[in-house]
Write a protein that holds these residues in place. Sequence first.
Motif, PDB file in Angstrom:
ATOM      1  N   ALA A 145       0.832  -1.197   0.000  1.00 19.79           N
ATOM      2  CA  ALA A 145       0.000   0.000   0.000  1.00 19.79           C
ATOM      3  C   ALA A 145       0.874   1.257   0.000  1.00 19.79           C
ATOM      4  O   ALA A 145       0.556   2.251  -0.662  1.00 19.79           O
ATOM      5  N   ILE A 146       1.997   1.191   0.710  1.00 13.09           N
ATOM      6  CA  ILE A 146       2.894   2.353   0.738  1.00 13.09           C
ATOM      7  C   ILE A 146       3.503   2.587  -0.643  1.00 13.09           C
ATOM      8  O   ILE A 146       3.663   3.713  -1.084  1.00 13.09           O
ATOM      9  N   GLU A 147       3.806   1.505  -1.361  1.00 17.22           N
ATOM     10  CA  GLU A 147       4.339   1.664  -2.714  1.00 17.22           C
ATOM     11  C   GLU A 147       3.319   2.372  -3.611  1.00 17.22           C
ATOM     12  O   GLU A 147       3.664   3.235  -4.401  1.00 17.22           O
ATOM     13  N   LEU A 148       2.051   1.985  -3.463  1.00 19.84           N
ATOM     14  CA  LEU A 148       1.006   2.631  -4.257  1.00 19.84           C
ATOM     15  C   LEU A 148       0.812   4.096  -3.830  1.00 19.84           C
ATOM     16  O   LEU A 148       0.638   4.964  -4.670  1.00 19.84           O
ATOM     17  N   GLU A 149       0.864   4.338  -2.524  1.00 19.84           N
ATOM     18  CA  GLU A 149       0.719   5.708  -2.027  1.00 19.84           C
ATOM     19  C   GLU A 149       1.816   6.591  -2.561  1.00 19.84           C
ATOM     20  O   GLU A 149       1.606   7.754  -2.895  1.00 19.84           O
ATOM     21  N   ASN A 150       3.014   6.009  -2.607  1.00 19.69           N
ATOM     22  CA  ASN A 150       4.157   6.750  -3.091  1.00 19.69           C
ATOM     23  C   ASN A 150       3.947   7.152  -4.553  1.00 19.69           C
ATOM     24  O   ASN A 150       4.145   8.299  -4.950  1.00 19.69           O
ATOM     25  N   LEU A 151       3.464   6.189  -5.354  1.00 16.12           N
ATOM     26  CA  LEU A 151       3.140   6.488  -6.749  1.00 16.12           C
ATOM     27  C   LEU A 151       2.075   7.568  -6.807  1.00 16.12           C
ATOM     28  O   LEU A 151       2.146   8.492  -7.613  1.00 16.12           O
ATOM     29  N   SER A 152       1.088   7.416  -5.941  1.00 15.20           N
ATOM     30  CA  SER A 152      -0.067   8.309  -5.929  1.00 15.20           C
ATOM     31  C   SER A 152       0.379   9.757  -5.802  1.00 15.20           C
ATOM     32  O   SER A 152      -0.102  10.655  -6.506  1.00 15.20           O
ATOM     33  N   TYR A 153       1.338   9.996  -4.906  1.00 16.87           N
ATOM     34  CA  TYR A 153       1.846  11.357  -4.737  1.00 16.87           C
ATOM     35  C   TYR A 153       2.448  11.867  -6.043  1.00 16.87           C
ATOM     36  O   TYR A 153       2.150  12.956  -6.502  1.00 16.87           O
ATOM     37  N   PHE A 154       3.313  11.043  -6.653  1.00 17.50           N
ATOM     38  CA  PHE A 154       4.028  11.511  -7.832  1.00 17.50           C
ATOM     39  C   PHE A 154       3.118  11.642  -9.054  1.00 17.50           C
ATOM     40  O   PHE A 154       3.356  12.461  -9.928  1.00 17.50           O
ATOM     41  N   VAL A 155       2.074  10.839  -9.086  1.00 14.65           N
ATOM     42  CA  VAL A 155       1.127  10.909 -10.191  1.00 14.65           C
ATOM     43  C   VAL A 155       0.370  12.234 -10.161  1.00 14.65           C
ATOM     44  O   VAL A 155      -0.010  12.783 -11.192  1.00 14.65           O
ATOM     45  N   GLN A 156       0.183  12.757  -8.944  1.00 12.61           N
ATOM     46  CA  GLN A 156      -0.622  13.963  -8.807  1.00 12.61           C
ATOM     47  C   GLN A 156       0.156  15.256  -8.786  1.00 12.61           C
ATOM     48  O   GLN A 156      -0.432  16.328  -8.881  1.00 12.61           O
ATOM     49  N   HIS A 157       1.465  15.192  -8.579  1.00 12.70           N
ATOM     50  CA  HIS A 157       2.235  16.427  -8.430  1.00 12.70           C
ATOM     51  C   HIS A 157       3.147  16.665  -9.632  1.00 12.70           C
ATOM     52  O   HIS A 157       3.420  15.779 -10.385  1.00 12.70           O
TER      53      HIS A 157
END
Lengths: 210, 210
Positions: free
Chosen positions: B198-210
């Motif tokens: 889940a942390i790996e996905l969260e990490n992607l999530s940040y970069f996908v949005q910024h």
Amino acid sequence: MKKNIRPEIPRKAIYRLSLYLRCLLRLKNNSIRTVSSEALAKAAGVKSTQLRKDLTYFGQFGTRGLGYDVDQLAHMISDLLGTNSLQPVVLIGVGNLGLALLSYKGFAAEGFEIVGAFDIDPKRRRDKTIATPLYDMSQLESVIQARMVKMAILTVPAAAAQEVANRLVAVGITGILNFSPIVLTVPEDVIVNSVNLAIELENLSYFVQH
Amino acid sequence: MKKNIRPEIPRKAIYRLSLYLRCLLRLKNNSIRTVSSEALAKAAGVKSTQLRKDLTYFGQFGTRGLGYDVDQLAHMISDLLGTNSLQPVVLIGVGNLGLALLSYKGFAAEGFEIVGAFDIDPKRRRDKTIATPLYDMSQLESVIQARMVKMAILTVPAAAAQEVANRLVAVGITGILNFSPIVLTVPEDVIVNSVNLAIELENLSYFVQH
């Protein structure tokens, strides 16, 4: 392209923010409403100076002597990570690992919804029922566009991974969680996080024996 | 304690050796018998100078101009990693993620056998059948000792992870693949590799949005 005013946060700091968020949610579940930077740092396994530095990305914050408001800090981190709202994700490659991940309920709990799974043979018999809609690879682009998906979980065999990654990038995916044991070549604005479970075990295996 | 004569290989190098091994096995499957350091490095996504440096851990090796013998190199790496023979592993915590990992056939393919799974409630109804023997937590120590297990996969909730890790260490486990979102405190001679999906996905999530 306009630059974002907020300074870019390093990837390692984002991982730590995820860790803080988990600690905060545990505190919240235990009805704890404030936490000191020392206590939160200890729970996350980092130095309190590191924690305070990481939290400066949110500007001045916290009251000296009172610590952080658990709920407020959790919300701010969650906002930054973009996990306050459910985010659509696709999964490509419904083999053993893909099946295992589809049955893992932890993604939904963290704010990610696998809106579709793709396979070259979606009609293949599987020993498990899948709740996620299962599509043929030919529908990859249309589903991603229709659902405005930005993130993909890649669980195809190594030989197919780069080709699938190319299609994902071409249709607008900018974050790939890669479980294939190869190094993907992607444009600079695409982020790939790689996880290889067998490699993690192999790595342990070496150290256990030496 | 006698020091091993072979120099200790850094953890990052061990990861790369795992990657090389996978590339070599693919070449072998395609009936390719020799490979140049340039081609192997490219397949693994590293510089060929890096690859050659990593392979010096095996001493002088390879014939200039002819490249590496695929089968021989694969065998040497596999030997070093300890995956030529099936290695016993235990899994603790048969929740969603634990179940998913038990149904993942990739571990066995890589030389790891999950000889037992442990849960505080082994009789709990699960929507899936498990081939792995399922034990109560009280049997943890006896099974680990009887099967001479050195490695454990930890998929218990965060709140229980440190306590279980303590028991594992006490009974002789020296490698833990940790899926719990907390930082484990273990003695220096125990290796913990942490994976948080889940942390790996969260990490992607940040970069996908910024």
